[in-house]
Design a protein around this motif. Structure first.
Motif, PDB file in Angstrom:
ATOM      1  N   ASN A 164      -0.114  14.111  -2.478  1.00 32.81           N
ATOM      2  CA  ASN A 164       0.228  13.602  -1.179  1.00 32.81           C
ATOM      3  C   ASN A 164       1.412  15.173  -1.274  1.00 32.81           C
TER       4      ASN A 164
ATOM      5  N   SER B  56       1.883  11.053  -6.739  1.00 33.57           N
ATOM      6  CA  SER B  56       0.885  11.621  -5.735  1.00 33.57           C
ATOM      7  C   SER B  56       0.737  13.100  -6.156  1.00 33.57           C
TER       8      SER B  56
ATOM      9  N   ASP C 164       0.838  -1.363   0.167  1.00 30.17           N
ATOM     10  CA  ASP C 164       0.764  -0.144   0.125  1.00 30.17           C
ATOM     11  C   ASP C 164       0.522   0.755   0.262  1.00 30.17           C
ATOM     12  N   GLN C 165       0.311   1.961  -0.837  1.00 32.94           N
ATOM     13  CA  GLN C 165       1.536   3.552  -0.812  1.00 32.94           C
ATOM     14  C   GLN C 165       1.663   4.366   0.036  1.00 32.94           C
ATOM     15  N   SER C 166      -0.003   4.159   0.613  1.00 32.50           N
ATOM     16  CA  SER C 166      -0.315   5.152   1.723  1.00 32.50           C
ATOM     17  C   SER C 166       0.777   4.638   2.551  1.00 32.50           C
TER      18      SER C 166
ATOM     19  N   ASP D 138      -2.948  -0.789  -7.963  1.00 34.07           N
ATOM     20  CA  ASP D 138      -1.965   0.447  -7.179  1.00 34.07           C
ATOM     21  C   ASP D 138      -3.466   0.550  -6.389  1.00 34.07           C
ATOM     22  N   SER D 139      -3.379   0.792  -5.118  1.00 32.73           N
ATOM     23  CA  SER D 139      -4.635   1.334  -4.502  1.00 32.73           C
ATOM     24  C   SER D 139      -5.442   3.089  -4.863  1.00 32.73           C
ATOM     25  N   GLN D 140      -3.875   3.624  -4.931  1.00 36.54           N
ATOM     26  CA  GLN D 140      -3.838   5.174  -5.214  1.00 36.54           C
ATOM     27  C   GLN D 140      -4.685   5.466  -6.159  1.00 36.54           C
TER      28      GLN D 140
END
Length: 595
Positions: free
Chosen positions: A272, A269, A249-251, A429-431
């Protein structure tokens, strides 16, 4: 007496230190270091970065498996590029090179001192072995990349020759300079085609130090690296340990960076970049944010449409999907106005088509007038959208009706069969989920039933290899000098080849011919013209819903690194960065205090 190149009584071909696609190399034969490298950069320290998803292989050259990040750093190539020039290659494993004036062959002279990490010399036999292995058993990319090579021969222990049946590809000699050289003695008795987690043997500046499958891979700088004092390497590869930690997860990866568990982050992002770095470490300068310019064409990032799917084989349907995508809304509400809409496959370059085709383009396109849409010749390019979503949706509805669809009870169905038009966006990627949701909403307004499916990286790659998807988020990166790789992107020969980069399934003899025109271009103007013609035809094919671009790389870093400035003109080169011995202790202590 035999002249260089093996032709009796011929004028000897001079041995040179570098090759440029056009014009001459910027650096002379006696150059000391790359102009953007610091030859006095200190050595030492660690750089920790995040990688996405997972990995199950240390072999990056084959179809099977998910390779770990950073593996290219363990291999040397025959030549190496300068990030300060569009496409120039300087000797690395090769001390010198001879190119036939008619471009029918090239010879490389290997450095006798070149060694693999086990001390074994790098020889011409290793070069021949590597070329044949990659072409015959590697990813389909290599088959496309090396398609114009007729033969490769070890002339002696340190000379290798490549012959070409024709001289259509101006960039082919430079492409061969990019060949990674693998050790033949290491691969004897091993199955190259199967994934492995072994610490593979190379000759490059780094070696694999530690592997935690799926979670982490660590590289160590090779202290006795044979090529450390070469001009092309002086001031590069300064950091002792390179660590890639994997995050699904990128977060979570972002939080790990802000907490001090990672040293550097490439931020993709815009949201971000605008909002997520409001922390004490940023405010007091312990974390810095830098935008590194990128002079290469932006290329194409977008929702790639799989034309192998029957419902997506009609360009009118694909055009309708393009019209339903609302970039302006995304840029205003999600991206903080950070992006520009991508229009071209060669965005931000002279190779991007514009307006109607000019005389030079028409000369290439005219033979295919009967095979191309009339709009290619008569209308401005299609991706520049009319103002407002509602008129675009009305136009999309008309296109869908022309393609044989109609709305029944609020659902878009095929007129004859009554089958609903359903689409799936495959993501890892959930982003991208929140970015895709507005697109799904707009499609629903047309009656198209679509959904988003987020899977893990391994499942995602498995489905990509077999082209089991409707739409994905993907990209077609471009250099300032596109060439042989375009075969793998667009041509019919790779439309059904597993793991090719022809993800859209383009199979069009006109595109095949235009790719050949681009590869054969023998001047900068001819290359630009061929690229514009190819760009125009691809854009009217609606193989992608273009997204957006940004002409730089956003880098967030804990302030313990040094780097020369100005940055190189064309691409970022992190190999010239170093850990600053004065700043690093205090920053490292700060990071440990935050973890």
């Amino acid at each position: 007496m035999m002249a260089a190149g093996g032709v009796a009584n011929a004028t000897p071909v001079p041995t040179v230190h570098a090759l440029a696609l056009y014009d001459d190399p910027a650096l002379p034969a006696d150059f000391d270091h790359l102009p953007y490298a610091n030859p006095d950069a200190p050595k030492g320290g660690t750089l920790r970065r995040a990688a996405n998803g997972s990995f199950d292989s240390t072999n990056p050259f084959i179809i099977q498996g998910t390779p770990a990040s950073g593996l290219e750093q363990i291999y040397d190539t025959l030549m190496a590029s300068s990030a300060d020039e569009p496409f120039t290659m300087y000797g690395l494993l090769a001390a010198g090179v001879r190119l036939d004036p008619d471009r029918h062959w090239i010879e490389f002279d290997l450095r006798p001192e070149a060694r693999f990490h086990d001390g074994t010399p790098v020889t011409a036999a290793d070069v021949v072995f590597s070329f044949r292995l990659l072409r015959d058993k590697g990813s389909p990319f290599y088959r496309a990349y090396y398609a114009s090579v007729d033969s490769v021969t070890a002339l002696d222990a340190h000379r290798v020759r490549f012959d070409f049946p024709d001289n259509d590809s101006r960039e082919l000699p430079l492409i061969l300079g990019q060949l990674p050289v693998l050790p033949e003695h290491y691969w004897q008795g091993r199955d190259f085609t199967r994934p492995t987690l072994d610490k593979l043997l190379g000759s490059g500046p780094y070696a694999i130090a530690d592997i935690d499958p799926g979670r982490r891979i660590v590289y160590r700088r090779v202290d006795d690296y044979w090529g450390r004092d070469l001009p092309i390497n002086r001031g590069r590869y300064n950091i002792d340990r390179l660590v890639y930690d994997y995050y699904r997860d990128q977060s979570v990866a972002l939080e790990a960076f802000l907490a001090g568990a990672l040293d550097l982050r490439l931020e993709s992002s815009a949201k971000n970049w605008a909002t997520a770095y409001d922390t004490p470490a940023v405010k007091d300068g312990a974390i810095r944010r830098v935008i590194v310019p990128d002079g290469q064409p932006a290329g194409m990032q977008g929702y790639i449409i799989n034309t192998r799917r029957p419902a997506l084989s009609d360009p009118r349907v694909r055009h309708a999907l393009n019209l339903a995508f609302d970039f302006d809304w995304l840029n205003q509400h999600i991206f903080y106005g950070a992006y520009r809409r991508t229009q071209s496959y060669f965005q931000n370059s002279e190779m991007a088509a514009s307006g109607l085709p000019g005389p030079a383009e028409l000369k290439l396109l005219a033979p295919y007038r009967d095979q191309l849409p009339a709009a290619v010749f008569e209308q401005p390019l299609p991706i520049a959208q009319p103002q407002g979503l509602r008129p675009r949706l009305r136009q999309a509805l008309e296109l869908l009706r022309e393609a044989g669809y109609e709305v029944r009870d609020g659902v878009m169905v095929e007129r004859q069969s009554g089958r609903p038009l359903r689409l799936e966006f495959l993501l890892y990627d959930s982003q991208f989920e929140r970015i895709t949701q507005p697109f799904v909403h707009n499609l629903a307004r047309l009656g198209i039933q679509s959904r988003i499916r987020v899977v893990d990286v391994n499942q995602y790659l498995s489905r990509l290899r077999q082209f089991q998807f409707d739409l994905i988020v993907g990209s077609y990166p471009q250099s300032a000098n596109p060439g042989n790789e375009q075969r793998d992107f667009w041509t019919s020969a790779y439309a059904e080849t597993p793991q090719s980069r022809n993800l859209a399934g383009v199979s069009d003899p006109v595109v095949d011919a235009l790719v050949d025109d681009l590869i054969r271009a023998n001047s900068r103007s001819a290359l630009d013209t061929a690229a514009r013609a190819l760009d125009r035809v691809l854009r009217w094919g609606f193989y992608v819903v273009p997204q957006w671009n940004f002409d730089g790389t956003r880098v967030a870093l804990w302030d313990k690194f040094g780097y020369p400035q100005p940055f190189p003109r064309y691409t970022p080169d992190f190999s010239v960065w170093w850990v600053d011995p004065q700043r690093a202790p205090a920053i490292t202590a700060r990071q440990r205090g935050q973890e």
